[in-house]
Scaffold this motif. Structure first.
Motif, mmCIF file in Angstrom:
data_model
loop_
_atom_site.group_PDB
_atom_site.id
_atom_site.type_symbol
_atom_site.label_atom_id
_atom_site.label_comp_id
_atom_site.label_asym_id
_atom_site.label_seq_id
_atom_site.Cartn_x
_atom_site.Cartn_y
_atom_site.Cartn_z
ATOM 1 N N LEU A 184 -6.860 -1.955 3.278
ATOM 2 C CA LEU A 184 -5.558 -1.309 3.367
ATOM 3 C C LEU A 184 -5.573 -0.177 4.387
ATOM 4 C CD1 LEU A 184 -4.293 -1.084 -0.324
ATOM 5 C CD2 LEU A 184 -3.090 -2.156 1.581
ATOM 6 N N ASP A 185 -6.661 0.583 4.412
ATOM 7 C CA ASP A 185 -6.776 1.674 5.387
ATOM 8 C C ASP A 185 -6.706 1.144 6.811
ATOM 9 O OD1 ASP A 185 -6.967 3.524 3.391
ATOM 10 O OD2 ASP A 185 -9.153 3.685 3.459
ATOM 11 N N HIS A 186 -7.248 -0.049 7.022
ATOM 12 C CA HIS A 186 -7.245 -0.623 8.368
ATOM 13 C C HIS A 186 -5.959 -1.389 8.661
ATOM 14 C CE1 HIS A 186 -11.359 0.229 9.877
ATOM 15 N NE2 HIS A 186 -11.548 0.472 8.598
ATOM 16 N N ALA B 145 -3.022 0.165 8.072
ATOM 17 C CA ALA B 145 -2.035 1.240 7.978
ATOM 18 C C ALA B 145 -0.906 1.065 8.978
ATOM 19 C CB ALA B 145 -2.711 2.595 8.170
ATOM 20 N N GLU B 146 -1.232 0.681 10.214
ATOM 21 C CA GLU B 146 -0.183 0.569 11.221
ATOM 22 C C GLU B 146 0.695 -0.658 10.998
ATOM 23 O OE1 GLU B 146 -1.426 -0.742 15.229
ATOM 24 O OE2 GLU B 146 -3.474 -0.586 14.443
ATOM 25 N N GLY C 10 0.788 -1.224 0.000
ATOM 26 C CA GLY C 10 0.000 0.000 0.000
ATOM 27 C C GLY C 10 0.817 1.268 0.000
ATOM 28 N N ARG C 11 1.996 1.244 0.600
ATOM 29 C CA ARG C 11 2.820 2.450 0.672
ATOM 30 C C ARG C 11 3.413 2.827 -0.675
ATOM 31 N NH1 ARG C 11 7.296 0.872 4.806
ATOM 32 N NH2 ARG C 11 7.295 -0.884 3.335
ATOM 33 N N TYR D 112 -19.300 -0.557 4.181
ATOM 34 C CA TYR D 112 -18.070 -1.066 4.775
ATOM 35 C C TYR D 112 -18.176 -1.156 6.295
ATOM 36 C CZ TYR D 112 -16.091 -0.259 0.170
ATOM 37 O OH TYR D 112 -15.844 -0.286 -1.180
ATOM 38 N N ARG E 13 0.615 -1.186 5.710
ATOM 39 C CA ARG E 13 -0.327 -1.194 4.577
ATOM 40 C C ARG E 13 -0.026 -2.315 3.594
ATOM 41 N NH1 ARG E 13 -3.621 2.766 3.331
ATOM 42 N NH2 ARG E 13 -3.109 2.751 1.104
ATOM 43 N N ASN F 72 -9.125 -1.273 -0.827
ATOM 44 C CA ASN F 72 -8.826 0.052 -0.273
ATOM 45 C C ASN F 72 -9.253 0.145 1.184
ATOM 46 O OD1 ASN F 72 -7.783 0.899 -2.687
ATOM 47 N ND2 ASN F 72 -9.600 2.028 -3.324
ATOM 48 N N TYR F 73 -10.439 -0.378 1.478
ATOM 49 C CA TYR F 73 -10.929 -0.338 2.849
ATOM 50 C C TYR F 73 -10.028 -1.132 3.775
ATOM 51 C CZ TYR F 73 -14.011 -0.940 6.861
ATOM 52 O OH TYR F 73 -14.524 -0.954 8.137
#
Length: 314
Positions: A183-185, A187-188, A94-95, A307, A191, A180-181
């Motif tokens: 990946l957002d979750h 993030a820590e 994701g990054r 979502y 990603r 996308n959803y």
């Protein structure tokens, strides 16, 4: 929240047309050439991308001769007997995603297989069927500009497509945005995602132009949660809406017309149900499912309206 029971499991593999096919994992035979050479260096899906090993989904019993096709950051496990993929697996960083890579929409046969073993343009021409990406176009498009562009082009092989209804509704929008959803979750956790996707191939899938059109698709996402491997599974259903189109759906489509597909309905389901439906092996993922186990089938499939309905913690 709406819920629905799972559809019946697949009836079993179809007999393959033509001669013998290579066993899965076997080197692909055939002459070289510019197009073949262009794919010869593809490394494909990395099973250790997340750290813990997430294996490529392969048939529990391969009676039809699936073929492994590596591309850039993803791999297709292909069934020549159905001329469609049995499964796909992609690594998403994701990054490093590059969202500005131009979309070309030029679909090609994979030269490592005979054209007649792939579902090409004749399936999609002059009808209401879309070429649905199995590995989403943007998912493997990361890394350097050159690598990302190559990954983008790789997703436009017919081996990475399956026929889907051309209607765009809320269920389809949810399905297309799942990565996308998630990946957002994630993030820590840098990603990173591993996403496994494919059609549910059943003997009862309706015929059209010498092919069979899958009515359901599945997706299993693997990620790290609190430092440990976790997984979440989904099913997209495009079965005919019998309440609106019962007569046509039950009597069969007009001769020459594609099957009467319904609006997309998206469910979160147990990983173990996807394994049962597809007869594929998912390694450790059923045991690290974030969806709590429910007792009855009618409680196991969670209809997603947004979502916010997704369960990401046990």
């Amino acid at each position: 929240m709406n819920s629905s029971g799972p559809p019946p499991a697949a009836d079993g593999p179809l007999p393959g047309p033509g001669g013998p096919l290579p066993d899965h994992g076997s080197p692909l035979p055939g002459p070289g050439g510019p197009r073949r050479d262009a794919l010869a260096d593809r490394a494909g899906y990395d099973e250790a991308f997340l750290g813990p090993v997430v294996p490529l989904p392969l048939p529990v019993r391969d009676t039809v001769g699936t073929v492994i096709l590596p591309y850039t950051h993803f791999t297709v496990v292909f069934r020549p007997d159905r001329r469609l993929a049995a499964s796909t697996a992609v690594c998403i960083e994701g990054r490093e995603l590059l969202e500005d890579v131009p979309r070309e929409d030029i679909w090609e046969f994979d030269p490592r297989l005979p054209d007649e073993q792939q579902a090409g343009g004749e399936l999609y021409r002059n009808n209401s069927l879309d070429r649905g990406h199995l590995v989403r176009r943007l998912d493997p498009v990361w890394g350097s500009a050159a690598v990302a562009a190559r990954a983008n082009t790789d997703t436009f092989h017919y081996t990475n497509a399956a026929p889907q209804a051309d209607v765009f509704n809320q269920g389809k929008q949810l399905w297309q945005g799942l990565e996308n959803y998630l990946l957002d979750h994630a993030a820590e956790f840098d990603r990173k995602l591993t996403v496994l996707t494919g059609p549910v191939l059943q003997d009862s899938d309706p015929p059209y132009r010498g092919f069979q059109v899958p009515l359901r698709f599945w997706k299993v996402a693997a990620f790290l949660q609190d430092g440990a491997l976790a997984a979440s599974a989904y099913v997209l259903d495009q079965s005919p809406d019998l309440s609106r189109d019962a007569e046509r759906a039950l009597a069969g489509a007009t001769p020459g017309a594609p099957p009467p597909l319904g609006p997309f309905r998206t469910y979160q389901v147990p990983v173990s149900d996807v394994a049962e439906l597809t007869e594929l092996e998912f390694g450790p993922l059923p045991d690290v499912d974030v969806m709590p186990q429910a007792r009855g089938p009618e409680e196991r499939w969670r209809r997603l309206e947004s979502y916010g309905d997704i369960v990401l913690h046990p």
